[in-house]
Design a protein around this motif. Structure first.
Motif, PDB file in Angstrom:
ATOM      1  N   ILE A  23       0.811  -1.217   0.000  1.00  0.00           N
ATOM      2  CA  ILE A  23       0.000   0.000   0.000  1.00  0.00           C
ATOM      3  C   ILE A  23       0.848   1.272   0.000  1.00  0.00           C
ATOM      4  CG2 ILE A  23      -0.293  -0.012   2.512  1.00  0.00           C
ATOM      5  CD1 ILE A  23      -2.793   1.240  -0.162  1.00  0.00           C
ATOM      6  N   ILE A  24       1.926   1.306   0.756  1.00  0.00           N
ATOM      7  CA  ILE A  24       2.763   2.510   0.807  1.00  0.00           C
ATOM      8  C   ILE A  24       3.410   2.761  -0.549  1.00  0.00           C
ATOM      9  CG2 ILE A  24       4.736   3.630   1.882  1.00  0.00           C
ATOM     10  CD1 ILE A  24       2.317   3.347   3.716  1.00  0.00           C
ATOM     11  N   GLU A  25       3.960   1.718  -1.132  1.00  0.00           N
ATOM     12  CA  GLU A  25       4.589   1.832  -2.452  1.00  0.00           C
ATOM     13  C   GLU A  25       3.568   2.270  -3.500  1.00  0.00           C
ATOM     14  OE1 GLU A  25       7.089  -0.982  -5.628  1.00  0.00           O
ATOM     15  OE2 GLU A  25       6.223  -1.843  -3.803  1.00  0.00           O
ATOM     16  N   ASN A  26       2.368   1.699  -3.446  1.00  0.00           N
ATOM     17  CA  ASN A  26       1.336   2.035  -4.426  1.00  0.00           C
ATOM     18  C   ASN A  26       0.890   3.491  -4.302  1.00  0.00           C
ATOM     19  OD1 ASN A  26       1.411  -0.559  -5.400  1.00  0.00           O
ATOM     20  ND2 ASN A  26      -0.491  -1.217  -4.415  1.00  0.00           N
ATOM     21  N   LEU A  27       0.739   3.964  -3.076  1.00  0.00           N
ATOM     22  CA  LEU A  27       0.323   5.349  -2.881  1.00  0.00           C
ATOM     23  C   LEU A  27       1.432   6.318  -3.278  1.00  0.00           C
ATOM     24  CD1 LEU A  27      -1.699   5.080   0.452  1.00  0.00           C
ATOM     25  CD2 LEU A  27      -2.597   5.424  -1.856  1.00  0.00           C
ATOM     26  N   ASP A  28       2.670   5.934  -3.033  1.00  0.00           N
ATOM     27  CA  ASP A  28       3.794   6.764  -3.488  1.00  0.00           C
ATOM     28  C   ASP A  28       3.782   6.888  -5.014  1.00  0.00           C
ATOM     29  OD1 ASP A  28       4.740   7.244  -0.959  1.00  0.00           O
ATOM     30  OD2 ASP A  28       6.299   5.694  -1.023  1.00  0.00           O
ATOM     31  N   LEU A  29       3.515   5.760  -5.676  1.00  0.00           N
ATOM     32  CA  LEU A  29       3.426   5.767  -7.133  1.00  0.00           C
ATOM     33  C   LEU A  29       2.293   6.672  -7.596  1.00  0.00           C
ATOM     34  CD1 LEU A  29       4.205   4.587  -9.940  1.00  0.00           C
ATOM     35  CD2 LEU A  29       2.508   2.787  -9.488  1.00  0.00           C
ATOM     36  N   LEU A  30       1.143   6.549  -6.959  1.00  0.00           N
ATOM     37  CA  LEU A  30      -0.011   7.362  -7.316  1.00  0.00           C
ATOM     38  C   LEU A  30       0.299   8.852  -7.174  1.00  0.00           C
ATOM     39  CD1 LEU A  30      -2.999   7.765  -7.993  1.00  0.00           C
ATOM     40  CD2 LEU A  30      -3.537   7.309  -5.588  1.00  0.00           C
ATOM     41  N   ILE A  31       0.869   9.226  -6.047  1.00  0.00           N
ATOM     42  CA  ILE A  31       1.201  10.636  -5.815  1.00  0.00           C
ATOM     43  C   ILE A  31       2.204  11.140  -6.845  1.00  0.00           C
ATOM     44  CG2 ILE A  31       2.326  12.225  -4.198  1.00  0.00           C
ATOM     45  CD1 ILE A  31       1.068  10.535  -1.932  1.00  0.00           C
ATOM     46  N   SER A  32       3.177  10.308  -7.185  1.00  0.00           N
ATOM     47  CA  SER A  32       4.190  10.728  -8.153  1.00  0.00           C
ATOM     48  C   SER A  32       3.602  10.971  -9.539  1.00  0.00           C
ATOM     49  CB  SER A  32       5.302   9.673  -8.256  1.00  0.00           C
ATOM     50  OG  SER A  32       4.863   8.516  -8.960  1.00  0.00           O
ATOM     51  N   GLU A  33       2.466  10.336  -9.835  1.00  0.00           N
ATOM     52  CA  GLU A  33       1.824  10.507 -11.131  1.00  0.00           C
ATOM     53  C   GLU A  33       0.766  11.605 -11.123  1.00  0.00           C
ATOM     54  OE1 GLU A  33       2.540   9.281 -13.948  1.00  0.00           O
ATOM     55  OE2 GLU A  33       3.962   7.705 -13.422  1.00  0.00           O
ATOM     56  N   VAL A  34       0.388  12.082  -9.936  1.00  0.00           N
ATOM     57  CA  VAL A  34      -0.668  13.088  -9.829  1.00  0.00           C
ATOM     58  C   VAL A  34      -0.107  14.470  -9.506  1.00  0.00           C
ATOM     59  CG1 VAL A  34      -2.698  13.795  -8.494  1.00  0.00           C
ATOM     60  CG2 VAL A  34      -2.437  11.409  -9.192  1.00  0.00           C
ATOM     61  N   GLU A  35       0.811  14.515  -8.555  1.00  0.00           N
ATOM     62  CA  GLU A  35       1.282  15.795  -8.019  1.00  0.00           C
ATOM     63  C   GLU A  35       1.863  16.746  -9.071  1.00  0.00           C
ATOM     64  OE1 GLU A  35       2.887  16.775  -3.721  1.00  0.00           O
ATOM     65  OE2 GLU A  35       4.381  15.692  -4.900  1.00  0.00           O
ATOM     66  N   PRO A  36       2.631  16.263 -10.054  1.00  0.00           N
ATOM     67  CA  PRO A  36       3.206  17.209 -11.018  1.00  0.00           C
ATOM     68  C   PRO A  36       2.176  17.847 -11.956  1.00  0.00           C
ATOM     69  CG  PRO A  36       4.434  15.137 -10.978  1.00  0.00           C
ATOM     70  CD  PRO A  36       3.166  14.899 -10.248  1.00  0.00           C
ATOM     71  N   TYR A  37       0.979  17.266 -12.023  1.00  0.00           N
ATOM     72  CA  TYR A  37       0.015  17.701 -13.032  1.00  0.00           C
ATOM     73  C   TYR A  37      -1.212  18.408 -12.473  1.00  0.00           C
ATOM     74  CZ  TYR A  37       2.890  14.436 -15.631  1.00  0.00           C
ATOM     75  OH  TYR A  37       3.969  13.781 -16.185  1.00  0.00           O
ATOM     76  N   PHE A  38      -1.466  18.261 -11.175  1.00  0.00           N
ATOM     77  CA  PHE A  38      -2.676  18.817 -10.586  1.00  0.00           C
ATOM     78  C   PHE A  38      -2.336  19.606  -9.326  1.00  0.00           C
ATOM     79  CE2 PHE A  38      -3.743  14.777 -12.664  1.00  0.00           C
ATOM     80  CZ  PHE A  38      -4.627  15.239 -13.626  1.00  0.00           C
ATOM     81  N   GLU A  39      -2.756  20.856  -9.295  1.00  0.00           N
ATOM     82  CA  GLU A  39      -2.491  21.693  -8.122  1.00  0.00           C
ATOM     83  C   GLU A  39      -3.344  21.261  -6.933  1.00  0.00           C
ATOM     84  OE1 GLU A  39      -2.771  25.856  -8.831  1.00  0.00           O
ATOM     85  OE2 GLU A  39      -1.397  25.835 -10.534  1.00  0.00           O
ATOM     86  N   ASN A  40      -4.576  20.854  -7.205  1.00  0.00           N
ATOM     87  CA  ASN A  40      -5.509  20.506  -6.137  1.00  0.00           C
ATOM     88  C   ASN A  40      -6.017  19.074  -6.326  1.00  0.00           C
ATOM     89  OD1 ASN A  40      -5.538  23.146  -4.886  1.00  0.00           O
ATOM     90  ND2 ASN A  40      -6.752  23.842  -6.623  1.00  0.00           N
ATOM     91  N   TYR A  41      -5.671  18.219  -5.398  1.00  0.00           N
ATOM     92  CA  TYR A  41      -6.169  16.848  -5.454  1.00  0.00           C
ATOM     93  C   TYR A  41      -6.269  16.290  -4.038  1.00  0.00           C
ATOM     94  CZ  TYR A  41      -1.378  15.213  -4.593  1.00  0.00           C
ATOM     95  OH  TYR A  41      -0.138  14.974  -4.043  1.00  0.00           O
ATOM     96  N   GLU A  42      -7.146  15.307  -3.885  1.00  0.00           N
ATOM     97  CA  GLU A  42      -7.241  14.559  -2.641  1.00  0.00           C
ATOM     98  C   GLU A  42      -7.309  13.082  -2.983  1.00  0.00           C
ATOM     99  OE1 GLU A  42     -10.816  15.533  -0.517  1.00  0.00           O
ATOM    100  OE2 GLU A  42     -12.153  14.803  -2.104  1.00  0.00           O
ATOM    101  N   ILE A  43      -6.679  12.278  -2.163  1.00  0.00           N
ATOM    102  CA  ILE A  43      -6.693  10.832  -2.329  1.00  0.00           C
ATOM    103  C   ILE A  43      -7.440  10.231  -1.145  1.00  0.00           C
ATOM    104  CG2 ILE A  43      -5.291   8.734  -2.449  1.00  0.00           C
ATOM    105  CD1 ILE A  43      -3.057  10.491  -3.669  1.00  0.00           C
ATOM    106  N   LEU A  44      -8.550   9.587  -1.431  1.00  0.00           N
ATOM    107  CA  LEU A  44      -9.353   8.965  -0.386  1.00  0.00           C
ATOM    108  C   LEU A  44      -9.064   7.469  -0.399  1.00  0.00           C
ATOM    109  CD1 LEU A  44     -11.049  11.482  -1.706  1.00  0.00           C
ATOM    110  CD2 LEU A  44     -12.843  10.676  -0.196  1.00  0.00           C
ATOM    111  N   VAL A  45      -8.265   7.020   0.573  1.00  0.00           N
ATOM    112  CA  VAL A  45      -7.934   5.602   0.682  1.00  0.00           C
ATOM    113  C   VAL A  45      -9.002   4.954   1.562  1.00  0.00           C
ATOM    114  CG1 VAL A  45      -6.180   3.915   1.275  1.00  0.00           C
ATOM    115  CG2 VAL A  45      -5.498   6.212   0.551  1.00  0.00           C
ATOM    116  N   VAL A  46      -9.778   4.058   0.966  1.00  0.00           N
ATOM    117  CA  VAL A  46     -10.899   3.446   1.690  1.00  0.00           C
ATOM    118  C   VAL A  46     -10.592   1.968   1.906  1.00  0.00           C
ATOM    119  CG1 VAL A  46     -13.393   3.210   1.827  1.00  0.00           C
ATOM    120  CG2 VAL A  46     -12.400   5.036   0.424  1.00  0.00           C
ATOM    121  N   SER A  47     -10.316   1.612   3.159  1.00  0.00           N
ATOM    122  CA  SER A  47     -10.005   0.230   3.508  1.00  0.00           C
ATOM    123  C   SER A  47     -11.293  -0.527   3.814  1.00  0.00           C
ATOM    124  CB  SER A  47      -9.073   0.187   4.721  1.00  0.00           C
ATOM    125  OG  SER A  47      -8.838  -1.145   5.123  1.00  0.00           O
ATOM    126  N   ASP A  48     -11.502  -1.625   3.106  1.00  0.00           N
ATOM    127  CA  ASP A  48     -12.748  -2.384   3.227  1.00  0.00           C
ATOM    128  C   ASP A  48     -12.586  -3.569   4.173  1.00  0.00           C
ATOM    129  OD1 ASP A  48     -15.362  -3.195   2.762  1.00  0.00           O
ATOM    130  OD2 ASP A  48     -14.833  -4.354   0.988  1.00  0.00           O
TER     131      ASP A  48
END
Length: 219
Positions: A23-48
């Motif tokens: 999960i940590i590695e996956n979220l790091d990957l996600l942030i690395s692909e989002v942060e450079p392109y979007f000024e405003n974003y939120e990531i809602l991690v929903v554990s089921d």
């Protein structure tokens, strides 16, 4: 044209179940692909209802863009995504499977396509001519039969309802959320069918890269 800009808020819902090992590695990957392109974003991690330490891992994160949500019991992916929909604040709302079998680099492509074509919804499709997919033959056959049945029954003009990455304008989610009820299998179809019924018929299919045999497709 859609009104997306770098200042638009995008909500990214990430449903997870027992992903402690990655999960940590996956979220790091996600942030690395989002942060450079979007000024405003939120990531809602929903554990089921995770039981393997996933919750401890996600609550150890202190990134201001990440919001941690937890279902105490396992209620199904549909319920998990619906929970995320209710909490999302964005002008645009997207969900992507927490295992990142679908690479999060697709997110900026989906946003760009929505903006260019003024779509209500952008969905990943294994049957898009530019998609690169590798998964078992029996799954291809069953999926083909299922989609033919769906098109006949619901008159949805899409070739694939089941891929785990979909982007919506907020107005779509607000219109259908009160009527979403499916917790497990079929929730993707329910979302698209309700959106179609409510008049949101500008649905664009986008290419994906998916390797069923790999835990993560990160190339």
């Amino acid at each position: 044209m859609a009104d997306f800009s770098r200042k638009s808020l995008i909500s990214i819902i990430v449903p997870v179940f027992n992903e402690a090992s990655s999960i940590i590695e996956n979220l790091d990957l996600l942030i690395s692909e989002v942060e450079p392109y979007f000024e405003n974003y939120e990531i809602l991690v929903v554990s089921d209802g995770s039981t393997d330490g996933t919750n401890i891992k996600i609550f150890s994160l202190h990134d201001p863009h990440i919001r941690q949500l937890v279902n105490k019991d396992n209620k199904g992916k549909g319920n998990t995504i619906r929970y995320g929909f209710k909490q999302a604040r964005g002008n645009y709302i997207l969900f992507i499977d927490g295992g990142m079998e679908l690479h999060p680099k697709e997110i900026r492509t989906f946003i760009g396509l929505m903006d260019i074509y003024d779509a209500d919804i952008v969905i990943g499709s294994k049957r898009h001519p530019q998609s690169k997919v590798c998964y078992p033959l029996i799954r291809k056959i069953l999926s083909y039969i299922f989609q033919k049945f769906i098109k006949l029954l619901f008159r949805l003009d899409v070739t694939d309802t089941q891929v785990g990455i979909k982007l919506f304008r907020r107005q779509v989610i607000e219109a259908i959320l009160p009527d979403l009820v499916l917790d497990r299998y079929g929730f993707d179809l329910e979302i698209l069918a309700l959106a179609h019924y409510r008049g949101f018929k500008r649905v664009l299919e986008a290419p994906i890269q998916l390797d069923y045999f790999l835990q993560n497709n990160r190339h």
